[in-house]
Motif scaffolding. Structure first.
Motif, PDB file in Angstrom:
ATOM      1  N   THR A   1       1.014  -1.002   0.013  1.00  0.00           N
ATOM      2  CA  THR A   1       0.140   0.054   0.098  1.00  0.00           C
ATOM      3  C   THR A   1       1.129   1.357   0.010  1.00  0.00           C
ATOM      4  O   THR A   1       1.977   1.276   0.654  1.00  0.00           O
ATOM      5  CB  THR A   1      -0.770  -0.109   1.208  1.00  0.00           C
ATOM      6  N   VAL A   2       0.559   2.046  -0.716  1.00  0.00           N
ATOM      7  CA  VAL A   2       1.076   3.700  -0.769  1.00  0.00           C
ATOM      8  C   VAL A   2       0.216   4.745  -0.368  1.00  0.00           C
ATOM      9  O   VAL A   2      -1.174   4.355  -0.622  1.00  0.00           O
ATOM     10  CB  VAL A   2       1.890   3.873  -2.141  1.00  0.00           C
ATOM     11  N   VAL A   3       0.454   5.544   0.468  1.00  0.00           N
ATOM     12  CA  VAL A   3      -0.467   6.525   1.015  1.00  0.00           C
ATOM     13  C   VAL A   3      -0.145   7.877   0.292  1.00  0.00           C
ATOM     14  O   VAL A   3       1.133   8.303   0.240  1.00  0.00           O
ATOM     15  CB  VAL A   3      -0.382   6.842   2.563  1.00  0.00           C
ATOM     16  N   ARG A   4      -1.168   8.464  -0.477  1.00  0.00           N
ATOM     17  CA  ARG A   4      -0.932   9.751  -0.856  1.00  0.00           C
ATOM     18  C   ARG A   4      -1.931  10.853  -0.604  1.00  0.00           C
ATOM     19  O   ARG A   4      -3.120  10.615  -0.039  1.00  0.00           O
ATOM     20  CB  ARG A   4      -0.965   9.882  -2.556  1.00  0.00           C
ATOM     21  N   GLN A   5      -1.519  11.997  -0.765  1.00  0.00           N
ATOM     22  CA  GLN A   5      -2.807  13.266  -0.566  1.00  0.00           C
ATOM     23  C   GLN A   5      -3.808  12.929  -1.429  1.00  0.00           C
ATOM     24  O   GLN A   5      -3.355  12.729  -2.897  1.00  0.00           O
ATOM     25  CB  GLN A   5      -2.076  14.522  -0.652  1.00  0.00           C
ATOM     26  N   SER A   6      -5.142  13.203  -1.217  1.00  0.00           N
ATOM     27  CA  SER A   6      -6.271  13.164  -2.152  1.00  0.00           C
ATOM     28  C   SER A   6      -7.211  14.298  -1.924  1.00  0.00           C
ATOM     29  O   SER A   6      -7.742  14.452  -0.827  1.00  0.00           O
ATOM     30  CB  SER A   6      -6.856  11.847  -1.588  1.00  0.00           C
ATOM     31  N   PRO A   7      -7.379  15.075  -3.121  1.00  0.00           N
ATOM     32  CA  PRO A   7      -7.874  16.402  -2.645  1.00  0.00           C
ATOM     33  C   PRO A   7      -9.419  16.017  -2.752  1.00  0.00           C
ATOM     34  O   PRO A   7     -10.028  15.026  -3.328  1.00  0.00           O
ATOM     35  CB  PRO A   7      -7.757  16.993  -4.051  1.00  0.00           C
TER      36      PRO A   7
ATOM     37  N   TRP B   1      -6.372  19.562   0.342  1.00  0.00           N
ATOM     38  CA  TRP B   1      -5.618  18.548   0.068  1.00  0.00           C
ATOM     39  C   TRP B   1      -5.123  18.142   1.377  1.00  0.00           C
ATOM     40  O   TRP B   1      -3.909  17.297   1.402  1.00  0.00           O
ATOM     41  CB  TRP B   1      -4.333  19.168  -0.679  1.00  0.00           C
ATOM     42  N   SER B   2      -5.940  18.242   2.413  1.00  0.00           N
ATOM     43  CA  SER B   2      -5.435  17.633   3.681  1.00  0.00           C
ATOM     44  C   SER B   2      -5.906  16.164   3.826  1.00  0.00           C
ATOM     45  O   SER B   2      -5.290  15.533   4.931  1.00  0.00           O
ATOM     46  CB  SER B   2      -6.176  18.674   4.890  1.00  0.00           C
ATOM     47  N   GLU B   3      -6.782  15.564   2.898  1.00  0.00           N
ATOM     48  CA  GLU B   3      -7.030  14.120   3.220  1.00  0.00           C
ATOM     49  C   GLU B   3      -5.946  13.323   2.451  1.00  0.00           C
ATOM     50  O   GLU B   3      -5.422  13.766   1.356  1.00  0.00           O
ATOM     51  CB  GLU B   3      -8.376  13.929   2.351  1.00  0.00           C
ATOM     52  N   THR B   4      -6.034  12.067   3.042  1.00  0.00           N
ATOM     53  CA  THR B   4      -4.814  11.165   2.524  1.00  0.00           C
ATOM     54  C   THR B   4      -5.982   9.855   1.990  1.00  0.00           C
ATOM     55  O   THR B   4      -6.774   9.813   2.491  1.00  0.00           O
ATOM     56  CB  THR B   4      -4.014  10.781   3.355  1.00  0.00           C
ATOM     57  N   ALA B   5      -5.359   9.222   1.049  1.00  0.00           N
ATOM     58  CA  ALA B   5      -5.738   8.013   0.468  1.00  0.00           C
ATOM     59  C   ALA B   5      -4.694   6.870   0.435  1.00  0.00           C
ATOM     60  O   ALA B   5      -3.499   7.166   0.186  1.00  0.00           O
ATOM     61  CB  ALA B   5      -6.584   8.381  -0.872  1.00  0.00           C
TER      62      ALA B   5
END
Length: 185
Positions: A105-111, A116-120
């Motif tokens: 799994t990779v974690v990235r910011q998701s708008p 843009w404070s959410e991550t996915a």
């Protein structure tokens, strides 16, 4: 030959992230050769015809890798890796992580709108086949089934795939059906 056949069959056992997996590890199938013209692309094309949910690319961006793997869970075929893997540590990291289902799994910011404070989380778990000239990064090679191809000797005659398919146009369809049936059973 056995290693490639087993690897193709294993592509039918890859489940969506979160579902119970038949395997914890999905080794990369690494097709290499010392020079061009050894049949890497032809072998990759044949494997793609037989594998589950094949997705081929001759080049791919980092964001495309994790978004594609997460959304479609394809068997990813990347060709010509010797031309674009240099200085792509992040891309190599994605491929390394996708080897182990528990880590993949990779974690990235998701708008969300302009926020843009959410991550996915994006799953990079799954089957991958890479083809290129020379060797790769040691960590990726250690997670790979490495098949080294050589040019055929001069005068050595091989049967052409087109001729085989002319005799049995449904060959790949039948192989895919049998693999799927085996995985379901």
């Amino acid at each position: 030959r056995s290693a490639t056949a087993y690897w193709v069959l294993h592509t039918y056992f890859i489940r969506q992230k979160g579902e119970r997996q038949a395997f914890r590890y999905s080794p990369v199938l690494l097709l290499t050769s010392p020079v061009y013209g050894c049949g890497k692309t032809v072998l990759q094309d044949l494997l793609a015809e037989m594998s589950s949910k094949s997705q081929k690319a001759a080049n791919i961006s980092m964001s495309s890798v994790f978004r594609l793997l997460h959304a479609k869970q394809p068997t990813l075929f990347l060709d010509e890796i010797d031309t674009y893997f240099q200085n792509r540590e992040e891309l190599i990291g994605f491929l390394n992580a996708g080897y182990d289902e528990r880590v993949g799994t990779v974690v990235r910011q998701s708008p969300k709108g302009n926020d843009w404070s959410e991550t996915a989380e994006f799953s990079v778990w799954g089957a991958k086949c890479l083809a290129g000239i020379g060797s790769l990064v040691a960590t990726l090679e250690s997670r790979s089934i490495k098949i080294r191809l050589e040019r055929k000797p001069q005068g050595h005659i091989l049967e052409r795939v087109h001729d085989i398919l002319a005799q049995d146009p449904d060959l790949f369809l039948n192989i895919r059906r049998k693999c799927l049936r085996f995985a379901i059973d």
